[in-house]
Design a protein around this motif. Structure first.
Motif, mmCIF file in Angstrom:
data_model
loop_
_atom_site.group_PDB
_atom_site.id
_atom_site.type_symbol
_atom_site.label_atom_id
_atom_site.label_comp_id
_atom_site.label_asym_id
_atom_site.label_seq_id
_atom_site.Cartn_x
_atom_site.Cartn_y
_atom_site.Cartn_z
ATOM 1 N N ALA A 186 0.841 -1.209 0.000
ATOM 2 C CA ALA A 186 0.000 0.000 0.000
ATOM 3 C C ALA A 186 0.868 1.248 0.000
ATOM 4 N N GLU A 187 1.912 1.233 0.783
ATOM 5 C CA GLU A 187 2.818 2.383 0.848
ATOM 6 C C GLU A 187 3.520 2.606 -0.497
ATOM 7 N N LEU A 188 3.893 1.526 -1.152
ATOM 8 C CA LEU A 188 4.523 1.645 -2.465
ATOM 9 C C LEU A 188 3.552 2.276 -3.469
ATOM 10 N N ILE A 189 2.342 1.745 -3.529
ATOM 11 C CA ILE A 189 1.334 2.276 -4.450
ATOM 12 C C ILE A 189 1.077 3.743 -4.135
ATOM 13 N N TYR A 190 0.874 4.032 -2.868
ATOM 14 C CA TYR A 190 0.568 5.400 -2.435
ATOM 15 C C TYR A 190 1.683 6.363 -2.848
ATOM 16 N N SER A 191 2.919 5.979 -2.585
ATOM 17 C CA SER A 191 4.046 6.874 -2.895
ATOM 18 C C SER A 191 4.186 7.082 -4.402
ATOM 19 N N LYS A 192 3.914 6.053 -5.193
ATOM 20 C CA LYS A 192 4.003 6.194 -6.649
ATOM 21 C C LYS A 192 2.917 7.124 -7.173
ATOM 22 N N VAL A 193 1.709 7.021 -6.623
ATOM 23 C CA VAL A 193 0.612 7.903 -7.038
ATOM 24 C C VAL A 193 0.926 9.342 -6.623
ATOM 25 N N VAL A 194 1.476 9.526 -5.426
ATOM 26 C CA VAL A 194 1.879 10.861 -4.971
ATOM 27 C C VAL A 194 2.917 11.449 -5.925
ATOM 28 N N ASN A 195 3.899 10.649 -6.321
ATOM 29 C CA ASN A 195 4.938 11.130 -7.251
ATOM 30 C C ASN A 195 4.356 11.511 -8.609
ATOM 31 N N ILE A 196 3.402 10.738 -9.085
ATOM 32 C CA ILE A 196 2.739 11.068 -10.355
ATOM 33 C C ILE A 196 2.055 12.417 -10.240
ATOM 34 N N LYS A 197 1.381 12.646 -9.109
ATOM 35 C CA LYS A 197 0.708 13.934 -8.905
ATOM 36 C C LYS A 197 1.706 15.080 -8.784
ATOM 37 N N LYS A 198 2.832 14.840 -8.146
ATOM 38 C CA LYS A 198 3.855 15.887 -8.019
ATOM 39 C C LYS A 198 4.407 16.284 -9.381
ATOM 40 N N GLU A 199 4.549 15.298 -10.254
ATOM 41 C CA GLU A 199 5.060 15.570 -11.595
ATOM 42 C C GLU A 199 4.016 16.229 -12.489
ATOM 43 N N ALA A 209 -4.268 10.343 -11.533
ATOM 44 C CA ALA A 209 -2.974 9.817 -11.096
ATOM 45 C C ALA A 209 -3.047 8.299 -10.898
ATOM 46 N N PHE A 210 -4.157 7.805 -10.355
ATOM 47 C CA PHE A 210 -4.335 6.361 -10.205
ATOM 48 C C PHE A 210 -4.377 5.692 -11.578
ATOM 49 N N GLU A 211 -5.061 6.322 -12.519
ATOM 50 C CA GLU A 211 -5.143 5.757 -13.865
ATOM 51 C C GLU A 211 -3.765 5.700 -14.520
ATOM 52 N N VAL A 212 -2.955 6.724 -14.314
ATOM 53 C CA VAL A 212 -1.591 6.709 -14.844
ATOM 54 C C VAL A 212 -0.784 5.608 -14.156
ATOM 55 N N LYS A 271 -1.166 8.858 14.012
ATOM 56 C CA LYS A 271 -0.868 10.291 14.132
ATOM 57 C C LYS A 271 0.358 10.709 13.305
ATOM 58 N N GLN A 272 0.415 10.185 12.088
ATOM 59 C CA GLN A 272 1.475 10.545 11.144
ATOM 60 C C GLN A 272 0.839 11.255 9.956
ATOM 61 N N LYS A 273 0.143 12.320 10.264
ATOM 62 C CA LYS A 273 -0.633 13.037 9.247
ATOM 63 C C LYS A 273 0.235 13.635 8.146
ATOM 64 N N GLU A 274 1.516 13.837 8.428
ATOM 65 C CA GLU A 274 2.410 14.386 7.403
ATOM 66 C C GLU A 274 2.589 13.402 6.237
ATOM 67 N N LEU A 275 2.298 12.128 6.469
ATOM 68 C CA LEU A 275 2.396 11.126 5.408
ATOM 69 C C LEU A 275 1.185 11.152 4.474
ATOM 70 N N ILE A 276 0.097 11.775 4.923
ATOM 71 C CA ILE A 276 -1.130 11.836 4.124
ATOM 72 C C ILE A 276 -1.004 12.981 3.124
ATOM 73 N N GLN A 277 -0.911 12.634 1.860
ATOM 74 C CA GLN A 277 -0.739 13.635 0.819
ATOM 75 C C GLN A 277 -1.854 13.641 -0.219
ATOM 76 N N LEU A 278 -2.552 12.533 -0.352
ATOM 77 C CA LEU A 278 -3.629 12.464 -1.354
ATOM 78 C C LEU A 278 -4.985 12.874 -0.777
ATOM 79 N N ASN A 279 -5.118 12.783 0.535
ATOM 80 C CA ASN A 279 -6.373 13.128 1.228
ATOM 81 C C ASN A 279 -7.565 12.371 0.650
ATOM 82 N N ILE A 280 -7.402 11.102 0.491
ATOM 83 C CA ILE A 280 -8.462 10.245 -0.042
ATOM 84 C C ILE A 280 -9.622 10.152 0.942
ATOM 85 N N LEU A 281 -9.327 10.177 2.220
ATOM 86 C CA LEU A 281 -10.360 10.005 3.249
ATOM 87 C C LEU A 281 -11.244 11.235 3.418
#
Length: 146
Positions: free
Chosen positions: A14-27, A36-39, A135-145
């Motif tokens: 999950a962390e791998l998928i999440y980080s890859k989607v975050v990177n796609i969005k950053k780019e 980003a998920f589709e990419v 309580k690691q909210k800094e890791l949440i970047q997509l705000n899916i929830l």
């Protein structure tokens, strides 16, 4: 009572998928999460996960290392290995890829592609829930929830 921040092994993918989607969005800052998920679904990382190879490589590494995880230095027990096998099987089942059949002529995703997308989304939701609970909210970047 302190919060346990040790990430469950089932969140590794999950962390791998999440980080890859975050990177796609950053780019591509104009991209939505959905785009980003589709990419992501067109990447080699997706192929690695959907084929079961991500887990196969990890399991091989663990077996060679007497089931000691390199990242945590902890031994992974049989019950956790069974859970990871189930996770691998569900990833292969839900992320099944049929080349050149992603979209119908009307450009709506086929049911199988939608099922893969939904599964990826749920996996990333579970990652965000863990981040929130620990309580690691800094890791949440997509705000899916949200």
């Amino acid at each position: 009572m302190p919060i346990d921040n040790d990430k469950p092994y089932v969140l590794r993918v999950a962390e791998l998928i999440y980080s890859k989607v975050v990177n796609i969005k950053k780019e591509n800052s104009e991209m939505t999460n959905i785009q980003a998920f589709e990419v992501f679904m067109t990447t080699k990382d997706y192929d690695l996960i959907s084929s079961g190879e991500f887990h196969n490589q990890w399991f091989l590494e663990l077996k060679k290392n007497d089931f000691i995880d390199k990242q945590t230095g902890k031994k992974i027990n049989e019950e956790t290995m069974r859970l990871l096998e189930i996770q691998k099987d569900s990833m292969v089942k839900f992320l099944m890829k049929i080349p050149k059949l992603y979209y119908t002529k009307s450009h709506f995703p086929l049911e199988i592609s939608q099922r893969a997308f939904d599964h990826l989304w749920r996996v990333c939701e579970s990652y965000e829930m863990w981040c929130k609970e620990t309580k690691q909210k800094e890791l949440i970047q997509l705000n899916i929830l949200d």
